[in-house]
Design a protein around this motif. Structure first.
Motif: not given
Length: 763
Positions: A246-248, A275-276, A752-756
């Motif tokens: 969602f564009g995070l 956001s969604f 939702n997914y995240f990484g970095g």
């Protein structure tokens, strides 16, 4: 002869580069006490040692800079880079959750170990904060037993503690919050934690239940945030970038410096998300500075500065049918008006601790903050300006009373806030597709609000295993209203003052066995009405409102088991609230406040943290905590309807958090968090309920060294692994208008997914 001198000089230089000795002391980051038997290991080389009984070690290294690792069961592993072998250096180890009983609380006005404190205090450690995607502090706060957070959006969070504050519509109130002893709550007790970036926080202490004897108006409790510090000598610069669904996107640049007398952290953070849901774009920039300068003889000066700029659109709440069938949509009127909130906000404070002697010291803080906000809503456009200043001071003295050890604390706090608010017509319906358009003025008020607290506390050791804690607070709150709107021919200008309140507290702690204590306490608390509750939709002020008051009765146990590897807590409490403030809905998205009835808040909280070596070099830390809530109206009649005996809306009947942290000496970490929230009444009549739900969040990270002075971290995770559809926040007692269904629900994020990646350079 000259060749011999050159050879000696060369050998001397080689000896300094390749035959250095590092001298240091390892201390407990919470208590400051030396930590014995800490394993010191040289990374990427052979060699090591163990600290002595007073935490001292002497380590031989082949060359500098050298990377060393410090580890001991019960503490978080610490890795630091040593640049030179100068004077003796001090290093710190942070106790892990199962060693919480040894943590010295900083939020009590007389510092004391958690196990010896007659109150329920939850500690959110740095390790706890690492379990999530680091976009919002309330994610970690929501895992504390007895604390429930409605997370409607990144900028719409409501915290309630033991059910107090559950009836709030859109913000956290009835609790107070401090950042390094500087209040971040407004004069009326409204708290916004969304502005504090997680990168600037090292630890959070949550005192649950009335805390008025220490902090004044805070019926639900108080959150104390403590700033992150440089944890190793020298200067480091790091950049951390997070990407997600969602564009995070989040980017943090942090510089840290530490030497013998100073410790500074400077951070710039940017966070954005689409956001969604429709009409829910979010963008925040913040700049933060925290520093500490040691003066002499144990005295130090600290400062804190923060600036935040926010632009966040508001999708608002949905009815049940839309929640189930179209949760990505925004409320029709908010979408049509393109409703949002934007503000610039700043905070600045200076604190000085002066040590007169080993038994007597003073801590004084002065601070100011401001907020300039603009919020177009479908029913009007709100403009707010706030400027606040204040000071807090306390004196602590250790002494004897009839040969018994005791400690006194006496102090005061003053806070003054100037609050200007005005509303305008929103002509969005007359200008389709343009969003909000301001029209004529509807109200214009200026409020000068202030309070002061005078507080005292006395801790007395009745014996080696039995201690007493007594405290009292005197509060006076007043406000002056200037009505600048003359069109309605009603002038509400005047001075108003709430009745002064005395809030006592008494607590007892008894050590029933080594490392195990029971406690009991009785405390009084109160909360004054917020500005939003005193104002009617027409901008008029309700001068008849009285503060909510309550008394908390509590019994608890805190103790270590299995060689201090297992830590446990159990608390049973009962809070009786009088002059309950309710928000009565009078139009769509519009409310007025009034006093009505009494509530009983009875509950049980529990916590278990365990730590053991799963394999050589691998530590596993499982945990479980939760609460069982029995919150109900004692006496409550609203508009002729008797709700006495009904459950209080806005709080789940049970909450459970469980999971584990896995850490390896190779730098690989894994976190799993499971959350269960029980069924929740939506209204006073208990005619509708929010269903129970379960969430599972996972995260992994890998820390490694790129080069001698470069470190890196890769991380990735998933929130809501099983894609549960649920309401993450509700609006209690929502009412439908014009034949529409009540809009109770803010949908929670789907899977939702995240990484970095994080890069760190050591100068």
């Amino acid at each position: 002869m000259q060749k011999k001198l050159l050879l000696l000089a060369f050998l001397f230089l080689i000896g300094n580069i390749y035959g250095q000795q590092i001298e240091g002391v390892v201390r407990n980051a919470s208590s400051g006490e030396p930590v014995p038997n800490v394993a010191i290991k040289i990374l990427d080389a052979s060699g090591g040692t163990v600290t002595s009984e007073n935490g001292y070690f002497l380590l031989e290294v082949q060359r500098l800079p050298a990377r060393i690792q410090m580890s001991k069961l019960g503490f978080e592993r610490n890795e630091v880079t040593i640049q030179d072998s100068g004077e003796q250096q001090v290093f710190y180890l942070i106790p892990q959750p199962e060693s919480l009983s040894e943590v010295v609380l900083r939020s009590t006005i007389i510092p004391n170990e958690l196990r010896e404190t007659p109150a329920a205090v939850s500690i959110i450690s740095e390790q706890d904060l690492q379990r999530f995607d680091e976009t919002n502090l309330v994610q970690a706060i929501s895992t504390a037993p007895g604390v429930y957070v409605h997370q409607g959006a990144l900028n719409t969070n409501k915290i309630n503690i033991r059910g107090i504050g559950a009836r709030s519509q859109y913000s956290s109130n009835r609790i107070k919050a401090y950042f390094e002893e500087i209040p971040i709550s407004t004069a009326e007790g409204e708290t916004t934690l969304d502005d504090i970036d997680q990168s600037m926080v090292e630890r959070i202490e949550i005192i649950k239940g009335p805390t008025s004897s220490v902090y004044g108006a805070g019926l639900g409790g108080v959150l104390n945030l403590y700033a992150a510090e440089a944890d190793e000598p020298g200067t480091t610069v790091s950049e951390k970038a997070t990407f997600g669904s969602f564009g995070l996107f989040k980017n943090s640049i942090i510089a840290k410096h530490s030497d013998e007398s100073t410790n500074f952290v400077l951070a710039q953070n940017h966070l954005e998300s689409e956001s969604f849901r429709d009409n829910s774009d979010y963008e925040r920039d913040s700049f933060s500075l925290h520093g500490k300068i040691d003066t002499k003889n144990g005295s130090y000066l600290s400062l804190l500065a923060q600036y935040t700029s926010l632009m966040a659109y508001i999708p608002s709440s949905l009815n049940r049918e839309t929640l189930e069938n179209d949760p990505t949509s925004a409320a029709f009127t908010w979408d049509a008006a393109k409703g949002y909130e934007s503000y610039d906000k700043g905070l600045f404070g200076v604190s000085y601790r002066h040590l007169f002697s080993g038994d007597f010291y003073n801590t004084t803080s002065i601070y100011m903050n401001f907020r300039d906000a603009y919020e177009p809503r479908p029913f009007d456009i709100l403009k707010e300006e706030q400027v606040a200043t204040g000071a807090r001071t306390k004196f602590n003295l250790k002494s004897t009373f009839l040969t018994l050890e005791s400690e006194w604390s006496l102090g005061g706090e003053y806070y003054r806030e100037l609050y200007d608010t005005s509303t305008f017509e929103n002509l969005y319906e007359e200008f389709p597709d343009r969003g909000s358009v301001p029209g004529n003025s509807l109200s214009n008020n200026s409020q000068d609000r202030s309070y002061y607290n005078i507080f005292a506390q006395w801790n007395l050791s009745l014996s080696e295993s039995f201690s007493l804690e007594a405290g009292i607070n005197f509060n006076s709150t007043r406000y002056e209203l200037t009505d600048l709107f003359n069109r309605d021919m009603v002038d509400q200008s005047g001075e108003f003052e709430f009745e002064s309140i005395w809030s006592p507290r008494l607590g007892l702690v008894y050590e029933i066995a080594e490392g195990k204590s029971i406690y009991g306490s009785i405390s009084h608390g109160f909360s004054t009405p917020t500005v939003a509750e005193t104002l009617t939709p027409e901008g008029l002020i309700n001068t008849e409102l009285e503060p909510e008051t309550g008394v908390n009765y509590e019994l608890g146990f805190k103790g270590n088991w299995l060689n201090n590897r297992l830590y446990s807590e159990v608390a049973v409490y009962s809070i009786q609230i009088s002059n309950l403030l309710i928000a009565e809905r009078v139009a769509e998205d519009q409310y007025i406040g009034r006093n009505a009835g009494e509530t009983n808040h009875n509950g049980i909280e529990f916590l278990l943290n365990y730590n053991f070596n799963l394999l050589s070099g691998i530590e596993l830390s499982p945990y479980v905590n939760g609460s069982l809530n029995f919150y109900e109206f004692d006496e409550f009649v609203d508009d002729g309807i008797n709700y006495s005996g009904n459950d209080l809306p806005g709080v789940p009947k049970r909450s459970i958090t469980a999971g584990f942290d896995l850490a390896s000496s190779a730098g690989l970490n894994f976190y799993a968090v499971f959350q269960h929230e029980g069924e929740m009444p939506l209204n006073d009549a208990n005619s509708e309920f929010n269903d129970s739900y379960n969430l599972l969040h996972l995260k992994s990270s890998y820390d490694f060294a790129l080069f001698d002075l470069f470190e890196a971290e890769l991380f990735a995770g998933v929130n809501n692994l099983f894609d549960t559809q649920y309401a993450a926040s509700i609006i209690p007692n929502a009412v439908g208008f014009g034949g529409t269904a009540p809009r109770y629900f803010y949908p929670g994020n789907p899977r939702n997914y995240f990484g970095g990646v994080k890069l760190k350079y050591l100068f």
